[in-house]
Design a protein around this motif. Structure first.
Motif, PDB file in Angstrom:
ATOM      1  N   GLU A 193      -2.425  -0.204   7.351  1.00  0.00           N
ATOM      2  CA  GLU A 193      -3.107  -0.715   8.540  1.00  0.00           C
ATOM      3  C   GLU A 193      -3.932  -1.943   8.152  1.00  0.00           C
ATOM      4  N   THR A 194      -3.426  -3.118   8.489  1.00  0.00           N
ATOM      5  CA  THR A 194      -4.092  -4.386   8.184  1.00  0.00           C
ATOM      6  C   THR A 194      -3.928  -5.323   9.375  1.00  0.00           C
ATOM      7  N   PRO A 195      -4.701  -6.422   9.416  1.00  0.00           N
ATOM      8  CA  PRO A 195      -4.494  -7.410  10.475  1.00  0.00           C
ATOM      9  C   PRO A 195      -3.069  -7.951  10.512  1.00  0.00           C
ATOM     10  N   LEU A 196      -2.417  -8.050   9.344  1.00  0.00           N
ATOM     11  CA  LEU A 196      -1.047  -8.558   9.282  1.00  0.00           C
ATOM     12  C   LEU A 196      -0.074  -7.649  10.034  1.00  0.00           C
ATOM     13  N   ASN A 197      -0.384  -6.358  10.064  1.00  0.00           N
ATOM     14  CA  ASN A 197       0.504  -5.378  10.697  1.00  0.00           C
ATOM     15  C   ASN A 197      -0.004  -4.884  12.047  1.00  0.00           C
ATOM     16  N   GLN A 198      -0.999  -5.572  12.620  1.00  0.00           N
ATOM     17  CA  GLN A 198      -1.638  -5.055  13.822  1.00  0.00           C
ATOM     18  C   GLN A 198      -0.660  -4.830  14.975  1.00  0.00           C
ATOM     19  N   ALA A 199       0.304  -5.747  15.136  1.00  0.00           N
ATOM     20  CA  ALA A 199       1.274  -5.584  16.228  1.00  0.00           C
ATOM     21  C   ALA A 199       2.087  -4.311  16.045  1.00  0.00           C
ATOM     22  N   LEU A 200       2.412  -3.964  14.811  1.00  0.00           N
ATOM     23  CA  LEU A 200       3.183  -2.753  14.538  1.00  0.00           C
ATOM     24  C   LEU A 200       2.322  -1.506  14.714  1.00  0.00           C
ATOM     25  N   VAL A 201       1.067  -1.591  14.300  1.00  0.00           N
ATOM     26  CA  VAL A 201       0.142  -0.466  14.452  1.00  0.00           C
ATOM     27  C   VAL A 201       0.013  -0.087  15.926  1.00  0.00           C
ATOM     28  N   ASP A 208       5.902   5.967  15.680  1.00  0.00           N
ATOM     29  CA  ASP A 208       6.681   7.193  15.630  1.00  0.00           C
ATOM     30  C   ASP A 208       7.750   7.118  14.542  1.00  0.00           C
ATOM     31  N   TRP A 209       8.448   5.966  14.478  1.00  0.00           N
ATOM     32  CA  TRP A 209       9.468   5.783  13.444  1.00  0.00           C
ATOM     33  C   TRP A 209       8.858   5.850  12.052  1.00  0.00           C
ATOM     34  N   LEU A 210       7.725   5.150  11.858  1.00  0.00           N
ATOM     35  CA  LEU A 210       7.125   5.064  10.526  1.00  0.00           C
ATOM     36  C   LEU A 210       6.643   6.418  10.028  1.00  0.00           C
ATOM     37  N   THR A 211       5.967   7.160  10.877  1.00  0.00           N
ATOM     38  CA  THR A 211       5.439   8.453  10.426  1.00  0.00           C
ATOM     39  C   THR A 211       6.561   9.432  10.092  1.00  0.00           C
ATOM     40  N   LYS A 212       7.693   9.304  10.771  1.00  0.00           N
ATOM     41  CA  LYS A 212       8.834  10.154  10.439  1.00  0.00           C
ATOM     42  C   LYS A 212       9.554   9.662   9.185  1.00  0.00           C
ATOM     43  N   ARG A 213       9.556   8.347   8.978  1.00  0.00           N
ATOM     44  CA  ARG A 213      10.262   7.749   7.831  1.00  0.00           C
ATOM     45  C   ARG A 213       9.494   7.927   6.528  1.00  0.00           C
ATOM     46  N   ARG A 218       2.247   9.106   7.450  1.00  0.00           N
ATOM     47  CA  ARG A 218       1.189   8.281   8.038  1.00  0.00           C
ATOM     48  C   ARG A 218       1.202   6.879   7.463  1.00  0.00           C
ATOM     49  N   TRP A 219       0.413   5.995   8.079  1.00  0.00           N
ATOM     50  CA  TRP A 219       0.137   4.683   7.515  1.00  0.00           C
ATOM     51  C   TRP A 219      -0.762   4.834   6.289  1.00  0.00           C
ATOM     52  N   GLY A 220      -0.681   3.866   5.377  1.00  0.00           N
ATOM     53  CA  GLY A 220      -1.618   3.835   4.268  1.00  0.00           C
ATOM     54  C   GLY A 220      -2.947   3.246   4.685  1.00  0.00           C
ATOM     55  N   ARG A 221      -3.992   3.631   3.967  1.00  0.00           N
ATOM     56  CA  ARG A 221      -5.319   3.040   4.161  1.00  0.00           C
ATOM     57  C   ARG A 221      -5.564   2.060   3.009  1.00  0.00           C
ATOM     58  N   VAL A 222      -6.095   0.888   3.310  1.00  0.00           N
ATOM     59  CA  VAL A 222      -6.170  -0.170   2.290  1.00  0.00           C
ATOM     60  C   VAL A 222      -6.929   0.262   1.040  1.00  0.00           C
ATOM     61  N   GLN A 243       5.997  -4.773 -14.567  1.00  0.00           N
ATOM     62  CA  GLN A 243       6.340  -3.635 -13.723  1.00  0.00           C
ATOM     63  C   GLN A 243       5.828  -3.812 -12.291  1.00  0.00           C
ATOM     64  N   ILE A 244       6.432  -3.055 -11.381  1.00  0.00           N
ATOM     65  CA  ILE A 244       5.932  -2.984 -10.006  1.00  0.00           C
ATOM     66  C   ILE A 244       5.544  -1.550  -9.716  1.00  0.00           C
ATOM     67  N   LEU A 245       4.293  -1.356  -9.335  1.00  0.00           N
ATOM     68  CA  LEU A 245       3.774  -0.041  -8.981  1.00  0.00           C
ATOM     69  C   LEU A 245       3.775   0.069  -7.461  1.00  0.00           C
ATOM     70  N   TYR A 246       4.660   0.912  -6.937  1.00  0.00           N
ATOM     71  CA  TYR A 246       4.758   1.068  -5.484  1.00  0.00           C
ATOM     72  C   TYR A 246       3.740   2.076  -4.981  1.00  0.00           C
ATOM     73  N   VAL A 247       3.023   1.687  -3.933  1.00  0.00           N
ATOM     74  CA  VAL A 247       2.040   2.540  -3.289  1.00  0.00           C
ATOM     75  C   VAL A 247       2.464   2.612  -1.823  1.00  0.00           C
ATOM     76  N   ASP A 248       3.371   3.546  -1.522  1.00  0.00           N
ATOM     77  CA  ASP A 248       4.047   3.499  -0.226  1.00  0.00           C
ATOM     78  C   ASP A 248       4.185   4.841   0.478  1.00  0.00           C
ATOM     79  N   GLY A 249       3.479   5.859  -0.004  1.00  0.00           N
ATOM     80  CA  GLY A 249       3.569   7.162   0.639  1.00  0.00           C
ATOM     81  C   GLY A 249       4.932   7.821   0.490  1.00  0.00           C
ATOM     82  N   GLY A 250       5.770   7.283  -0.401  1.00  0.00           N
ATOM     83  CA  GLY A 250       7.056   7.886  -0.670  1.00  0.00           C
ATOM     84  C   GLY A 250       8.237   7.267   0.042  1.00  0.00           C
TER      85      GLY A 250
END
Length: 255
Positions: A193-201, A208-213, A218-222, A243-250
Motif C-alpha cells: 500500500e503506497t501512493p504509487l499503488n493507490q489506484a489499485l488499492v 479481491d484478486w490480489l488477496t486471493k492471489r 493481504r497487501w504488504g505494509r511498507v 541477490q534479490i530478496l523478495y518480500v511479497d507475501g508468497g
C-alpha cells in the motif's frame, strides 16, 4: 554479538525517492537501526517536511534535493553530500515511477521517461556513489527491484522491463564491484500500500484478486520492508552479493 551484526550506528545512508512511500519507510528503518540518513527527491519542500518529521523522532536526518535521472545533478549532489555530511556507506536506489497503458498504445516518450526514472537513475547514482566506496574498500548498495522483474501484468510491460533491468544490473554491479569490498543486492517488493499503488488499492476487483492471489492474503505494509533493508545494509550480509530478496507475501512461490 548476533544483534550487533545488524547495528548501523555511525553509518551514513542515502535513500533516493524517500520523501514518501517505500523510500521513506526504508529510511526510517535504517535510522532506527542507528544509521544517519540523507533523504533524496526532487521536491525540496516535501523533502524538508519529511526530514523534519523524522528528526522529531530523534534521528539524525539530512536531505538533498536533486534529480536522479540527470547525471550532472547526481554527480554534484553526491559530491555535496560527501563534502558536507560525510562518506556514503549505504545507498538505497529506491526512486522510480509507474506509467500504465496497453503496450500497443504506449507512447515512446513515456517509455523513455520510465526507463530514465527506473533504470538510468540506478546506474547514475550507483556508479557515482560506488566510486567513493571503491576508494574506501567498503559499501552497501541496495537496489529496489520488484516481483515484476519475473512476472508481468496487463498494461505494465515497460515497468516490468525496467525492473528486469534492475535485477540484472544488480548482478552486474556485484560482478564488477564485489572484489572492491562492496555488497550489492536488491529487494523485490510485492504489492504494498503506497501512493504509487493507490489506484489499485481503491479498486475492489483488484483487491479481491490480489488477496486471493497472495498466500498471505493481504497487501504488504511498507514497514515490513525494513527488516530486509537493515539486513542488506548491515554486517550480517557481508557475504551476500548479487541477490534479490523478495518480500511479497508468497506471490512468487505459488501459481
Amino acid at each position: 554479538m548476533t544483534l550487533s551484526l545488524f547495528d548501523l550506528s555511525g553509518r551514513l545512508a542515502l535513500v533516493t525517492g524517500s520523501s514518501q512511500g517505500i523510500g521513506q519507510a526504508l529510511a526510517l528503518g535504517l535510522a532506527r537501526a542507528g544509521a544517519r540518513i540523507v533523504l533524496n527527491g526532487r521536491d525540496e519542500a516535501k523533502l524538508a517536511a519529511a526530514a523534519e518529521a523524522m528528526r522529531g523522532e530523534g534521528f539524525d536526518i539530512a536531505h538533498a534535493a536533486f534529480d536522479v535521472t540527470d547525471l550532472a545533478a547526481v554527480q554534484a549532489g553526491i559530491a555535496r553530500i560527501e563534502a558536507e555530511i560525510g562518506a556514503i556507506d549505504i545507498l538505497v536506489n529506491n526512486a522510480g515511477i509507474q506509467r500504465r497503458a496497453p503496450l500497443e498504445d504506449y507512447p515512446a516518450e513515456t517509455w523513455a521517461e520510465i526507463m530514465r526514472a527506473n533504470v538510468d537513475s540506478v546506474f547514475f547514482v550507483g556508479q557515482t556513489v560506488a566510486r567513493g566506496m571503491i576508494a574506501r574498500g567498503r559499501g552497501k548498495i541496495i537496489n529496489i527491484a520488484s516481483l515484476q522483474a519475473h512476472a508481468a501484468r496487463y498494461s505494465i510491460a515497460p515497468y516490468t522491463a525496467t525492473k528486469g533491468a534492475v535485477l540484472n544490473l544488480t548482478k552486474g554491479m556485484c560482478t564488477d564491484w564485489a572484489r572492491h569490498g562492496l555488497q550489492i543486492n536488491a529487494i523485490g517488493p510485492g504489492y504494498f500500500e503506497t501512493p504509487l499503488n493507490q489506484a489499485l488499492v481503491e479498486d475492489p476487483a483488484f483487491n479481491d484478486w490480489l488477496t486471493k492471489r497472495t498466500p498471505a492474503g493481504r497487501w504488504g505494509r511498507v514497514e515490513e520492508l525494513q527488516g530486509a533493508a537493515i539486513f542488506l545494509a548491515s554486517d550480517a550480509s557481508n557475504f551476500v552479493n548479487g541477490q534479490i530478496l523478495y518480500v511479497d507475501g508468497g506471490v512468487l512461490a505459488t501459481l
